[in-house]
Design a protein around this motif. Structure first.
Motif: not given
Length: 180
Positions: A89-116
């Motif tokens: 829950q705390k990570l979700a709040e931080l992600i939201f405040l940072l302008g990210g998406s909370i959708d169970f997708v891990a977004r890697h620096q190399d552009g890969r995206q993978r759903m949990w």
């Protein structure tokens, strides 16, 4: 003569189980500014292979498998899972405040995206191996948080991650005690 069948009953009671965590306050959930790169790093901690989502699911699975035979261990594991839910829950709040998406997708620096996926979990066959897998997962989580803290130049975000690490270290100590 008629045989009476015996009911099988799980007598393990989970009422009153509380999150198992260090007895320390969390810093405020705030960020210095929006930063999608930081949000993406935290998405990995949120729902990547080594993540709070994986930890929660693995702990709940272990608790369910142990509850009928090892109630005290199962209760402790449920309490640890509850603490991991707070981290999520705390990570979700931080992600939201940072302008990210909370959708169970891990977004890697190399552009890969993978759903949990539950494929991230380790499901050992016995209690000893469960506890060892949980300890190793906690250690991997701590290492990942420390790596991400080196990549994040936001003291507010890093304060929350440092506090989460304190819980993870506490979990390792408890899990090691359960092995004895």
């Amino acid at each position: 003569m008629e045989e009476k069948s015996k009911l099988l009953v799980n007598s393990c009671d989970f009422i009153g189980v509380k999150p198992v965590m260090a007895d320390l306050p969390y810093p405020p959930i705030q960020v210095k500014e929006k930063n999608r790169i930081y949000a993406n790093l935290l998405s990995i901690d949120y729902c990547g292979a080594v993540s709070e989502m994986t930890a929660i699911t693995q702990y709940i699975n272990n608790e369910n498998r142990l509850s009928c035979e090892r109630c005290p261990v199962a209760r402790t594991i449920l309490g640890i899972a509850m603490a991991e839910m707070i981290h999520l829950q705390k990570l979700a709040e931080l992600i939201f405040l940072l302008g990210g998406s909370i959708d169970f997708v891990a977004r890697h620096q190399d552009g890969r995206q993978r759903m949990w996926t539950p494929e991230y979990m380790t499901i050992p066959e016995n209690e000893e191996k469960m506890l060892m897998a949980d300890i190793e997962a906690e250690k991997a989580t701590i290492n990942q948080y420390r790596m991400h803290m080196k990549m994040i130049s936001d003291s507010c975000v890093n304060a929350v991650l440092a506090r989460i690490i304190q819980d993870e270290e506490y979990h390792i100590m408890l899990l090691q005690m359960l092995r004895k």
